[in-house]
Design a protein around this motif. Structure first.
Motif, PDB file in Angstrom:
ATOM      1  N   ASP A   1     -27.165   0.330 -65.828  1.00 60.53           N
ATOM      2  CA  ASP A   1     -28.051   1.432 -65.452  1.00 60.53           C
ATOM      3  C   ASP A   1     -27.335   2.772 -65.646  1.00 60.53           C
ATOM      4  O   ASP A   1     -26.260   2.993 -65.102  1.00 60.53           O
ATOM      5  N   LEU A   2     -27.936   3.650 -66.413  1.00 60.99           N
ATOM      6  CA  LEU A   2     -27.340   4.961 -66.701  1.00 60.99           C
ATOM      7  C   LEU A   2     -27.982   6.093 -65.899  1.00 60.99           C
ATOM      8  O   LEU A   2     -27.726   7.258 -66.169  1.00 60.99           O
ATOM      9  N   SER A   3     -28.790   5.770 -64.912  1.00 58.77           N
ATOM     10  CA  SER A   3     -29.513   6.820 -64.188  1.00 58.77           C
ATOM     11  C   SER A   3     -28.581   7.842 -63.532  1.00 58.77           C
ATOM     12  O   SER A   3     -28.918   9.025 -63.444  1.00 58.77           O
ATOM     13  N   ALA A   4     -27.404   7.422 -63.100  1.00 52.85           N
ATOM     14  CA  ALA A   4     -26.467   8.368 -62.486  1.00 52.85           C
ATOM     15  C   ALA A   4     -26.005   9.439 -63.469  1.00 52.85           C
ATOM     16  O   ALA A   4     -25.568  10.519 -63.060  1.00 52.85           O
ATOM     17  N   LEU A   5     -26.103   9.154 -64.772  1.00 52.76           N
ATOM     18  CA  LEU A   5     -25.658  10.117 -65.777  1.00 52.76           C
ATOM     19  C   LEU A   5     -26.677  11.215 -66.047  1.00 52.76           C
ATOM     20  O   LEU A   5     -26.364  12.194 -66.727  1.00 52.76           O
ATOM     21  N   CYS A   6     -27.879  11.068 -65.520  1.00 53.67           N
ATOM     22  CA  CYS A   6     -28.904  12.096 -65.749  1.00 53.67           C
ATOM     23  C   CYS A   6     -28.475  13.461 -65.215  1.00 53.67           C
ATOM     24  O   CYS A   6     -28.912  14.482 -65.723  1.00 53.67           O
ATOM     25  N   ARG A   7     -27.613  13.465 -64.248  1.00 62.51           N
ATOM     26  CA  ARG A   7     -27.165  14.750 -63.698  1.00 62.51           C
ATOM     27  C   ARG A   7     -26.409  15.580 -64.738  1.00 62.51           C
ATOM     28  O   ARG A   7     -26.252  16.778 -64.599  1.00 62.51           O
ATOM     29  N   PHE A   8     -25.903  14.929 -65.787  1.00 64.04           N
ATOM     30  CA  PHE A   8     -25.180  15.638 -66.840  1.00 64.04           C
ATOM     31  C   PHE A   8     -26.108  16.259 -67.887  1.00 64.04           C
ATOM     32  O   PHE A   8     -25.681  17.083 -68.682  1.00 64.04           O
ATOM     33  N   VAL A   9     -27.371  15.812 -67.925  1.00 62.59           N
ATOM     34  CA  VAL A   9     -28.326  16.243 -68.947  1.00 62.59           C
ATOM     35  C   VAL A   9     -29.055  17.472 -68.427  1.00 62.59           C
ATOM     36  O   VAL A   9     -29.536  17.455 -67.295  1.00 62.59           O
ATOM     37  N   PRO A  10     -29.206  18.553 -69.170  1.00 64.71           N
ATOM     38  CA  PRO A  10     -28.810  18.773 -70.545  1.00 64.71           C
ATOM     39  C   PRO A  10     -27.533  19.578 -70.729  1.00 64.71           C
ATOM     40  O   PRO A  10     -27.186  19.907 -71.853  1.00 64.71           O
ATOM     41  N   ALA A  11     -26.817  19.897 -69.669  1.00 63.97           N
ATOM     42  CA  ALA A  11     -25.737  20.875 -69.770  1.00 63.97           C
ATOM     43  C   ALA A  11     -24.357  20.309 -70.089  1.00 63.97           C
ATOM     44  O   ALA A  11     -23.477  21.066 -70.515  1.00 63.97           O
ATOM     45  N   HIS A  12     -24.146  19.030 -69.912  1.00 64.75           N
ATOM     46  CA  HIS A  12     -22.782  18.501 -70.020  1.00 64.75           C
ATOM     47  C   HIS A  12     -22.701  17.326 -70.988  1.00 64.75           C
ATOM     48  O   HIS A  12     -22.372  16.196 -70.606  1.00 64.75           O
ATOM     49  N   GLU A  13     -22.961  17.601 -72.233  1.00 70.07           N
ATOM     50  CA  GLU A  13     -23.009  16.559 -73.256  1.00 70.07           C
ATOM     51  C   GLU A  13     -21.689  15.797 -73.371  1.00 70.07           C
ATOM     52  O   GLU A  13     -21.680  14.564 -73.440  1.00 70.07           O
ATOM     53  N   ASP A  14     -20.573  16.506 -73.398  1.00 68.83           N
ATOM     54  CA  ASP A  14     -19.283  15.835 -73.568  1.00 68.83           C
ATOM     55  C   ASP A  14     -18.990  14.874 -72.416  1.00 68.83           C
ATOM     56  O   ASP A  14     -18.516  13.754 -72.632  1.00 68.83           O
ATOM     57  N   ALA A  15     -19.277  15.293 -71.179  1.00 68.52           N
ATOM     58  CA  ALA A  15     -19.038  14.435 -70.016  1.00 68.52           C
ATOM     59  C   ALA A  15     -19.950  13.208 -70.060  1.00 68.52           C
ATOM     60  O   ALA A  15     -19.521  12.085 -69.763  1.00 68.52           O
ATOM     61  N   PHE A  16     -21.204  13.411 -70.439  1.00 66.15           N
ATOM     62  CA  PHE A  16     -22.155  12.304 -70.554  1.00 66.15           C
ATOM     63  C   PHE A  16     -21.654  11.284 -71.572  1.00 66.15           C
ATOM     64  O   PHE A  16     -21.574  10.084 -71.286  1.00 66.15           O
ATOM     65  N   LYS A  17     -21.318  11.758 -72.764  1.00 67.89           N
ATOM     66  CA  LYS A  17     -20.875  10.852 -73.820  1.00 67.89           C
ATOM     67  C   LYS A  17     -19.581  10.130 -73.445  1.00 67.89           C
ATOM     68  O   LYS A  17     -19.413   8.950 -73.742  1.00 67.89           O
TER      69      LYS A  17
END
Length: 178
Positions: free
Chosen positions: A40-56
């Motif tokens: 589940d990647l839902s916790a990573l939504c907090r990085f979208v759309p401003a933190h592409e590098d951290a998300f990836k």
């Protein structure tokens, strides 16, 4: 003063017929991508759309921890491609238009009714486990929509913007909706 609406983005969605189909996505009413072992990647939504590098980087880490035992993770540049595909998926916005293709065959079109992160769901029982947009109403591409966009000569990897025939796709979608 009224805020001008931004024009929607148009996307290619690759549908791998070895693991799913346009018909399955249509039935499930979702835009989706695979790699269920990422979890589940839902916790990573907090990085979208401003933190592409951290998300990836987070998706890359999930892959390294959860998927390295699978030969497919190392094949076909998945360790570097998968984070970009997931970034694109969770970056979809309400009103974006998605064209589904199986290989180089255009199968259908839909519009996202919600931002991806608002509608993200993880369905680990499916190969295309990472879903957004539910309920998406997929429409099979047919002559009434006009000529389908020309798919890339090489199949699309995951999800990427459709640029060259963007306006024609948007016009076909407008005609369908009216």
């Amino acid at each position: 003063m009224a805020v001008a609406e931004s024009s929607p983005n148009v996307w290619w969605l690759a549908i791998n017929t070895q693991t799913t189909s346009f018909e399955e996505l249509k039935h499930r009413k979702v835009v989706a991508q695979g790699w269920p072992m990422l979890g589940d990647l839902s916790a990573l939504c907090r990085f979208v759309p401003a933190h592409e590098d951290a998300f990836k980087a987070a998706v890359q880490l999930f892959g390294e921890v959860e998927c390295t035992a699978y030969d497919w993770w190392a094949e076909d540049r998945k360790p570097t491609r998968t984070p970009s595909v997931m970034w694109n998926l969770l970056g979809l916005r309400q009103g974006d238009v998605v064209v589904g293709i199986e290989g180089t065959t255009v199968r259908g079109i839909c519009e996202l009714p919600f931002d991806a992160c608002e509608s993200y769901q993880y369905h680990g029982a499916y190969d295309y486990a990472h879903t957004v947009g539910h309920p998406v109403e997929w429409v099979e591409w047919n002559p009434a929509l006009g000529a389908p966009p020309s798919p890339p000569k090489q199949s699309v990897n995951g999800l990427r913007q459709l640029r060259s025939e963007r306006e024609a796709v948007l016009e076909a979608w407008r005609r369908y909706r009216s």
